[in-house]
Design a protein around this motif. Structure first.
Motif, PDB file in Angstrom:
ATOM      1  N   ALA A  79      79.232  33.788  38.765  1.00 44.23           N
ATOM      2  CA  ALA A  79      79.535  33.535  40.171  1.00 44.23           C
ATOM      3  C   ALA A  79      78.852  32.252  40.650  1.00 44.23           C
ATOM      4  O   ALA A  79      79.454  31.449  41.373  1.00 44.23           O
ATOM      5  CB  ALA A  79      79.103  34.725  41.030  1.00 44.23           C
ATOM      6  N   VAL A  80      77.611  32.040  40.244  1.00 49.09           N
ATOM      7  CA  VAL A  80      76.893  30.824  40.618  1.00 49.09           C
ATOM      8  C   VAL A  80      77.584  29.601  40.008  1.00 49.09           C
ATOM      9  O   VAL A  80      77.768  28.574  40.685  1.00 49.09           O
ATOM     10  CB  VAL A  80      75.410  30.908  40.177  1.00 49.09           C
ATOM     11  CG1 VAL A  80      74.719  29.561  40.287  1.00 49.09           C
ATOM     12  CG2 VAL A  80      74.674  31.944  41.006  1.00 49.09           C
ATOM     13  N   ALA A  81      77.993  29.689  38.755  1.00 47.41           N
ATOM     14  CA  ALA A  81      78.684  28.572  38.099  1.00 47.41           C
ATOM     15  C   ALA A  81      80.030  28.300  38.772  1.00 47.41           C
ATOM     16  O   ALA A  81      80.407  27.139  38.981  1.00 47.41           O
ATOM     17  CB  ALA A  81      78.876  28.886  36.616  1.00 47.41           C
ATOM     18  N   GLU A  82      80.741  29.356  39.134  1.00 46.78           N
ATOM     19  CA  GLU A  82      82.026  29.191  39.806  1.00 46.78           C
ATOM     20  C   GLU A  82      81.847  28.519  41.167  1.00 46.78           C
ATOM     21  O   GLU A  82      82.616  27.635  41.539  1.00 46.78           O
ATOM     22  CB  GLU A  82      82.689  30.560  39.978  1.00 46.78           C
ATOM     23  CG  GLU A  82      84.108  30.483  40.483  1.00 46.78           C
ATOM     24  CD  GLU A  82      84.761  31.862  40.522  1.00 46.78           C
ATOM     25  OE1 GLU A  82      85.588  32.049  41.425  1.00 46.78           O
ATOM     26  OE2 GLU A  82      84.443  32.710  39.680  1.00 46.78           O
ATOM     27  N   LEU A  83      80.820  28.907  41.892  1.00 52.49           N
ATOM     28  CA  LEU A  83      80.533  28.286  43.181  1.00 52.49           C
ATOM     29  C   LEU A  83      80.188  26.808  43.013  1.00 52.49           C
ATOM     30  O   LEU A  83      80.649  25.956  43.771  1.00 52.49           O
ATOM     31  CB  LEU A  83      79.388  29.019  43.876  1.00 52.49           C
ATOM     32  CG  LEU A  83      78.980  28.498  45.244  1.00 52.49           C
ATOM     33  CD1 LEU A  83      80.135  28.580  46.233  1.00 52.49           C
ATOM     34  CD2 LEU A  83      77.779  29.277  45.764  1.00 52.49           C
ATOM     35  N   ASP A  84      79.403  26.480  42.011  1.00 48.66           N
ATOM     36  CA  ASP A  84      79.045  25.092  41.746  1.00 48.66           C
ATOM     37  C   ASP A  84      80.291  24.276  41.396  1.00 48.66           C
ATOM     38  O   ASP A  84      80.456  23.154  41.882  1.00 48.66           O
ATOM     39  CB  ASP A  84      78.015  25.030  40.613  1.00 48.66           C
ATOM     40  CG  ASP A  84      77.424  23.652  40.453  1.00 48.66           C
ATOM     41  OD1 ASP A  84      77.085  23.027  41.483  1.00 48.66           O
ATOM     42  OD2 ASP A  84      77.315  23.184  39.294  1.00 48.66           O
ATOM     43  N   LEU A 142      83.331  24.927  42.335  1.00 46.14           N
ATOM     44  CA  LEU A 142      84.118  24.811  43.556  1.00 46.14           C
ATOM     45  C   LEU A 142      83.575  23.684  44.429  1.00 46.14           C
ATOM     46  O   LEU A 142      84.341  22.872  44.957  1.00 46.14           O
ATOM     47  CB  LEU A 142      84.096  26.138  44.321  1.00 46.14           C
ATOM     48  CG  LEU A 142      84.856  26.169  45.636  1.00 46.14           C
ATOM     49  CD1 LEU A 142      86.350  25.941  45.400  1.00 46.14           C
ATOM     50  CD2 LEU A 142      84.630  27.488  46.344  1.00 46.14           C
ATOM     51  N   ARG A 143      82.263  23.606  44.569  1.00 45.51           N
ATOM     52  CA  ARG A 143      81.652  22.517  45.357  1.00 45.51           C
ATOM     53  C   ARG A 143      82.023  21.154  44.774  1.00 45.51           C
ATOM     54  O   ARG A 143      82.364  20.225  45.504  1.00 45.51           O
ATOM     55  CB  ARG A 143      80.136  22.657  45.368  1.00 45.51           C
ATOM     56  CG  ARG A 143      79.626  23.690  46.301  1.00 45.51           C
ATOM     57  CD  ARG A 143      78.098  23.643  46.360  1.00 45.51           C
ATOM     58  NE  ARG A 143      77.590  24.782  47.075  1.00 45.51           N
ATOM     59  CZ  ARG A 143      76.649  25.591  46.637  1.00 45.51           C
ATOM     60  NH1 ARG A 143      76.078  25.363  45.476  1.00 45.51           N
ATOM     61  NH2 ARG A 143      76.250  26.607  47.348  1.00 45.51           N
ATOM     62  N   LYS A 144      81.945  21.022  43.460  1.00 44.42           N
ATOM     63  CA  LYS A 144      82.276  19.741  42.808  1.00 44.42           C
ATOM     64  C   LYS A 144      83.743  19.396  43.009  1.00 44.42           C
ATOM     65  O   LYS A 144      84.089  18.245  43.279  1.00 44.42           O
ATOM     66  CB  LYS A 144      81.943  19.813  41.322  1.00 44.42           C
ATOM     67  CG  LYS A 144      80.458  19.835  41.033  1.00 44.42           C
ATOM     68  CD  LYS A 144      80.184  20.002  39.553  1.00 44.42           C
ATOM     69  CE  LYS A 144      78.697  20.135  39.263  1.00 44.42           C
ATOM     70  NZ  LYS A 144      78.434  20.418  37.853  1.00 44.42           N
ATOM     71  N   ARG A 145      84.628  20.391  42.898  1.00 46.76           N
ATOM     72  CA  ARG A 145      86.057  20.150  43.063  1.00 46.76           C
ATOM     73  C   ARG A 145      86.364  19.723  44.500  1.00 46.76           C
ATOM     74  O   ARG A 145      87.134  18.784  44.726  1.00 46.76           O
ATOM     75  CB  ARG A 145      86.850  21.408  42.697  1.00 46.76           C
ATOM     76  CG  ARG A 145      88.347  21.212  42.703  1.00 46.76           C
ATOM     77  CD  ARG A 145      89.146  22.379  42.142  1.00 46.76           C
ATOM     78  NE  ARG A 145      88.738  23.663  42.660  1.00 46.76           N
ATOM     79  CZ  ARG A 145      88.225  24.648  41.926  1.00 46.76           C
ATOM     80  NH1 ARG A 145      88.050  24.480  40.626  1.00 46.76           N
ATOM     81  NH2 ARG A 145      87.890  25.791  42.469  1.00 46.76           N
ATOM     82  N   ILE A 146      85.743  20.368  45.476  1.00 42.55           N
ATOM     83  CA  ILE A 146      85.966  20.001  46.879  1.00 42.55           C
ATOM     84  C   ILE A 146      85.463  18.586  47.143  1.00 42.55           C
ATOM     85  O   ILE A 146      86.120  17.804  47.836  1.00 42.55           O
ATOM     86  CB  ILE A 146      85.303  21.028  47.820  1.00 42.55           C
ATOM     87  CG1 ILE A 146      86.087  22.339  47.779  1.00 42.55           C
ATOM     88  CG2 ILE A 146      85.213  20.502  49.241  1.00 42.55           C
ATOM     89  CD1 ILE A 146      85.419  23.478  48.510  1.00 42.55           C
ATOM     90  N   ALA A 147      84.321  18.229  46.599  1.00 43.95           N
ATOM     91  CA  ALA A 147      83.790  16.871  46.776  1.00 43.95           C
ATOM     92  C   ALA A 147      84.735  15.839  46.156  1.00 43.95           C
ATOM     93  O   ALA A 147      85.000  14.790  46.762  1.00 43.95           O
ATOM     94  CB  ALA A 147      82.402  16.760  46.161  1.00 43.95           C
ATOM     95  N   ARG A 148      85.258  16.123  44.958  1.00 44.82           N
ATOM     96  CA  ARG A 148      86.215  15.207  44.314  1.00 44.82           C
ATOM     97  C   ARG A 148      87.485  15.071  45.145  1.00 44.82           C
ATOM     98  O   ARG A 148      87.991  13.964  45.344  1.00 44.82           O
ATOM     99  CB  ARG A 148      86.577  15.704  42.910  1.00 44.82           C
ATOM    100  CG  ARG A 148      85.623  15.329  41.822  1.00 44.82           C
ATOM    101  CD  ARG A 148      86.211  15.580  40.425  1.00 44.82           C
ATOM    102  NE  ARG A 148      86.844  16.869  40.277  1.00 44.82           N
ATOM    103  CZ  ARG A 148      86.249  17.991  39.847  1.00 44.82           C
ATOM    104  NH1 ARG A 148      84.968  17.945  39.519  1.00 44.82           N
ATOM    105  NH2 ARG A 148      86.914  19.118  39.735  1.00 44.82           N
ATOM    106  N   ASP A 149      88.009  16.202  45.625  1.00 46.43           N
ATOM    107  CA  ASP A 149      89.234  16.170  46.423  1.00 46.43           C
ATOM    108  C   ASP A 149      89.027  15.404  47.725  1.00 46.43           C
ATOM    109  O   ASP A 149      89.896  14.627  48.142  1.00 46.43           O
ATOM    110  CB  ASP A 149      89.714  17.595  46.733  1.00 46.43           C
ATOM    111  CG  ASP A 149      90.277  18.307  45.508  1.00 46.43           C
ATOM    112  OD1 ASP A 149      90.478  17.648  44.466  1.00 46.43           O
ATOM    113  OD2 ASP A 149      90.500  19.537  45.597  1.00 46.43           O
ATOM    114  N   ALA A 150      87.896  15.610  48.374  1.00 42.60           N
ATOM    115  CA  ALA A 150      87.613  14.906  49.624  1.00 42.60           C
ATOM    116  C   ALA A 150      87.530  13.398  49.380  1.00 42.60           C
ATOM    117  O   ALA A 150      88.077  12.607  50.162  1.00 42.60           O
ATOM    118  CB  ALA A 150      86.328  15.421  50.246  1.00 42.60           C
TER     119      ALA A 150
END
Length: 178
Positions: A46-51, A53-61
């Motif tokens: 779950a922690v890895a998945e959250l990390d 997700l954060r990286k993917r959102i930063a890339r998309d932004a």
């Protein structure tokens, strides 16, 4: 009776205590360790998945910001082309000063239209009441033909509205004649 009563009470408490004690089921240490390992694994995932997700959102932004910058820059290219054309006419003398002046006006109008299209309308109105949310007063002028607090001259136009304001209009405001 006191002795007898005390003895009976002790026996009753012992009976209650022993009857309340149900056999405690304890899981085998191996089962507990397995369950703990499973929970720890789920937590780490779950922690890895959250990390991720954060990286993917930063890339998309960042990708979206870059795309928007490119779109806006591309919109300004026609304005730049027309400015260069106007300068070329001025340098070569083709068409005279009136043609160059008319060309520069057309480029300015094109830039104002582009800003409006991007959501930043131009504000250069005179004769309107001073609004500190849209105007920045840099001077006052004594005038008796307009109400005090009225914008009488726009020194630099403003662009945008509300939270999407690029800059307020720089204005001169009327004051009472003394």
């Amino acid at each position: 009776m006191n002795e007898h009563g005390s003895e009976a009470q002790d026996q009753a408490e012992t009976a209650i205590t022993s009857s309340e004690q149900a056999p405690v089921e304890t899981a085998a240490p191996a089962e507990t360790d397995a369950k703990l390992a499973e929970l720890e694994d789920r937590w780490l995932r779950a922690v890895a998945e959250l990390d991720n997700l954060r990286k993917r959102i930063a890339r998309d932004a960042e990708r979206i910001r870059a795309e928007e910058r490119s779109k806006v820059a591309a919109e300004w290219l026609s304005v730049l082309d027309n400015l260069e054309l106007a300068l070329s006419h001025a340098v070569h003398g083709n068409g005279g000063a009136d043609a160059v002046l008319e060309g520069v006006r057309a480029v300015r109008d094109q830039a104002v239209t582009l800003l409006n299209k991007l959501g930043y309308p131009r504000h250069d109105e005179t004769g309107v009441p001073f609004d500190p949310a849209r105007h920045e007063a840099v001077t006052t002028v004594e005038r008796d033909d307009v109400d005090p607090g009225t914008v009488v001259e726009v020194l630099r136009p403003g662009y945008g509205d509300g939270e999407r304001q690029l800059r307020p209009a720089i204005v001169a405001v009327a004051k009472k004649v003394e």
